[in-house]
Each structure stands twice: as C-alpha cells, then as structure tokens.
Design an enzyme around this catalytic site. Structure first.
Site, mmCIF file in Angstrom:
data_model
loop_
_atom_site.group_PDB
_atom_site.id
_atom_site.type_symbol
_atom_site.label_atom_id
_atom_site.label_comp_id
_atom_site.label_asym_id
_atom_site.label_seq_id
_atom_site.Cartn_x
_atom_site.Cartn_y
_atom_site.Cartn_z
ATOM 1 N N ARG A 172 0.828 -1.224 0.000
ATOM 2 C CA ARG A 172 0.000 0.000 0.000
ATOM 3 C C ARG A 172 0.856 1.265 0.000
ATOM 4 N NH1 ARG A 172 -1.947 -3.324 -1.652
ATOM 5 N NH2 ARG A 172 -3.344 -4.838 -0.735
ATOM 6 N N CYS A 219 -12.501 1.458 4.626
ATOM 7 C CA CYS A 219 -12.207 1.069 6.014
ATOM 8 C C CYS A 219 -11.696 2.269 6.800
ATOM 9 C CB CYS A 219 -11.132 -0.012 6.049
ATOM 10 S SG CYS A 219 -11.750 -1.595 5.494
ATOM 11 N N GLU A 285 -7.102 4.724 8.675
ATOM 12 C CA GLU A 285 -6.804 4.229 7.330
ATOM 13 C C GLU A 285 -6.931 5.377 6.315
ATOM 14 O OE1 GLU A 285 -6.744 0.436 6.385
ATOM 15 O OE2 GLU A 285 -5.779 1.384 4.676
#
Ligand SMILES: Cc1cc2nc3c(=O)[nH]c(=O)nc-3n(C[C@H](O)[C@H](O)[C@H](O)COP(=O)(O)OP(=O)(O)OC[C@H]3O[C@@H](n4cnc5c(N)ncnc54)[C@H](O)[C@@H]3O)c2cc1C
Length: 311
Positions: A172, A219, A285
């Site tokens: 990520r 999320c 997040e």
C-alpha cells in the site's frame, strides 16, 4: 449562467464543494483546477496545491481546504489500451498511456472484456488510476504495481518517466512522495481470456461481500497486529452507533457511512468515539483533509517553478 474562468494556460478553475468528488459525499469548498495537459499542470502546481483522485480515501473538512485542488481531466483522464508493438512481447502486452484521472473500476472492466490480466485483484476499488498507483491499492488477490510498466510523474523538478523498479514501492505504498502527481502510466498486462480474467475478479469481489453499499471512504482503521479493527469496534458495542447522519455500518463496524447529509464533524465524532471505546490504539486508514487531531496532518505542498516543458 456565467462560464467558469480559465487560467493563463487554459485550466478550468472553479470554486466547488469537494463533497461531490468523494465517495463519502462530505467536504466543503475549494478552488478546483481541472488540468488536462502538462502546461496546465505546471501552472497549477506553482502555488500550494493538493491532488484529488477518486476521493475514495478521504474525509474532507466541512470548511474545505485553503489550497487549490487539482483534478486530472481531458487527455489526463483518458485511456489508450492498444498494445504498443515496440514494447509488447508475445502474451506480455504493454499498453499506450492511461491517464491518472481514469476511473479504475471502468478500466478493470474494460481489461476483463479484452481478456487482459494482471489488475484483476483491484476490482471494486473506487479510485482513479493515479490515486490507486500512489497508494499501490489492492487486495490479497493483487495490487496496482502488478500491472505497471512505466509511470509518468510530475515532480517539483519537472516530469519524470520511471519504471516501477526505480521506486521503493511496497505494501500500500508506491514510494512516490506526497504531492508528486502520477499523471499517466503504461500498463503491463498478460494476455488471457475474458472468462479467466472474470473468474479471478469474481474471487477478489467475493471477499467484499458484507461491506456496506452506502457512501463511505472505505475502512476507517488499519487492522492492529493481525486483529480485525471491525471486530474490535463491534466488541466495543459500537455497531450501528450514529452521530448526526453518519453511522457505524451494521454490516461491518470498520465502515462509517453517510446516511445522507452527514458532515465531516459527524464522522470525526464517530472516529473519536471508537478511539475512546476500543482499548487497542487504532491507526486511521483514510486521510483527513486538511489534517486533524485524529489523522496524520497532510501538509500542503508549496509551489515551485517547473523547468521541464511538456512533451
Ligand atoms: C468502498 C471502498 C472500498 C475500498 N477498497 C479498497 C481495497 O480493497 N484496497 C485498497 O487498497 N483500498 C481500498 N479503498 C481505499 C481507496 O480506494 C484507495 O486508498 C485508493 O488508492 C484511493 O485512490 P483515490 O484515487 O480515490 O485517491 P483520493 O482518495 O482522491 O486521494 C488519496 C490520496 O492519494 C493522493 N492522490 C490522488 N490522486 C493522485 C495522483 N494522480 N497522483 C499522486 N497522488 C494522488 C491524494 O492526494 C491523497 O493523498 C476502498 C475505498 C472504498 C470507498
């Protein structure tokens, strides 16, 4: 009705509510620059700015942000999926340029119809290509860097064209500094069949069952040390908790949804509540614009001169 003004190089510039550019549907006004070529981009980047993609990982303040907000449009939001014969080899296809402003879901669907694989794992991610590349978005079934051949990035020193191997990318994370803009990419794809690509996409999509279908920025918190953040929030009795028109989704407690007319303050209040009630420290997040007590402040990038001209 008066037409929106244009900048010196022809970028459309308009003061607009950012809510309309986000999947949560929350966010106040800012000066939005719609840039469609490199000259417009260089002009837009000469003052403090932020780059906004699909707005699928953002909670933007009700007051908006003071910096100009850049949106890639026109040719920088178009895709050329024709194989480049000079770069393709057998079943390994390298495409023409795909703009950073291209919506990822439509791209993934188009690749499926063409029977071209490598990006199936990113199905269901409501990002733009540039934002998804910047975060190396993905799932356990695959990520953006699985399908990249070349990246064109606008940096403070001008345009750079790099191969993925030149970046320190990982989970990520593309390794591309904040504020550098992914303008276009060439995709590296594997020739397959539409059926085979669809089968892989279905696998990745099935993992999303149980996620809420309402407006959300995805999320809320990262999973701390292998434990599901959703489970911890659920165990704290917060499923279905509501502040204003923001709700902790009954389907999955790690999602905050907008019931319609929610504000950023509503969402912040729910994030605060979760942090107070869950004993384990939770890391956010999504990004908060312009930054806030809960998230990591996102400092705006200051302007620069751009010595390299557009190609
Ligand atoms: C329903 C839902 C499901 C999701 N599922 C997943 C998932 O499975 N996997 C996953 O990884 N993520 C998922 N996400 C989160 C989100 O889609 C990703 O983080 C995505 O990478 C954000 O891209 P974006 O274009 O929407 O960026 P934005 O939200 O607009 O911006 C996020 C960051 O990217 C930067 N950025 C945007 N465009 C560019 C660009 N062209 N160049 C450089 N920087 C840029 C912004 O400045 C900002 O810092 C999900 C979100 C939602 C709402």
């Amino acid at each position: 009705m008066t037409a929106a003004p244009h900048s010196r190089t022809g970028a459309r510039v308009d003061r607009l509510p950012l809510a309309r550019f986000t999947t949560l549907g929350v966010g106040g006004e800012a000066e939005v620059w719609f840039v469609s070529d490199h000259a417009q981009l260089a002009e837009a980047m000469a003052q403090p700015y932020r780059i906004l993609g699909g707005g699928s990982n953002l909670v933007i303040a009700d007051e908006g942000v003071p910096e100009r907000v850049i949106r890639l449009s026109g040719p920088l939001a178009e895709r050329d999926l024709m194989p480049d014969p000079a770069l393709s080899d057998g079943d390994q296809i390298v495409t023409g340029w795909v703009g950073g402003g291209v919506p990822l879901p439509g791209l993934v669907r188009a690749l499926q119809k063409l029977g071209l694989g490598n990006l199936e794992g990113t199905v269901g991610i409501p990002a733009q290509v540039g934002g998804a590349v910047w975060m190396n978005a993905g799932t356990r079934y695959g990520e953006m860097f699985d399908g990249l051949h070349t990246l064109e990035i606008a940096t403070p020193d001008g345009l750079r064209v790099v191969a993925p191997g030149e970046l320190r990318w990982g989970y990520r994370d593309s390794g591309i500094p904040r504020g550098h803009i992914v303008t276009r990419v060439r995709l590296k794809l594997q020739r397959s069949t539409p059926e085979e690509v669809l089968a892989k996409m279905t696998l990745a999509d099935t993992a999303r069952k149980g996620q809420p279908k309402m407006k959300t920025p995805g999320c809320a918190f990262k999973n701390p040390g292998g434990v599901g953040a959703g489970r911890l929030i659920d165990e704290a009795g917060l499923k279905g908790a509501r502040v204003g028109n923001a709700l902790i989704a009954p389907e999955h407690a790690n999602f905050i949804v907008n019931l319609g007319g929610a504000t950023a303050s509503d969402v912040h209040a729910l994030l605060d509540l979760i942090r107070q009630r869950v004993a384990v420290p939770l890391e956010l997040e999504y990004e908060l614009w312009p930054g806030g007590a809960l998230g990591q402040a996102t400092s705006a990038v200051t302007g620069f001169s751009w010595p390299v001209g557009p190609e």
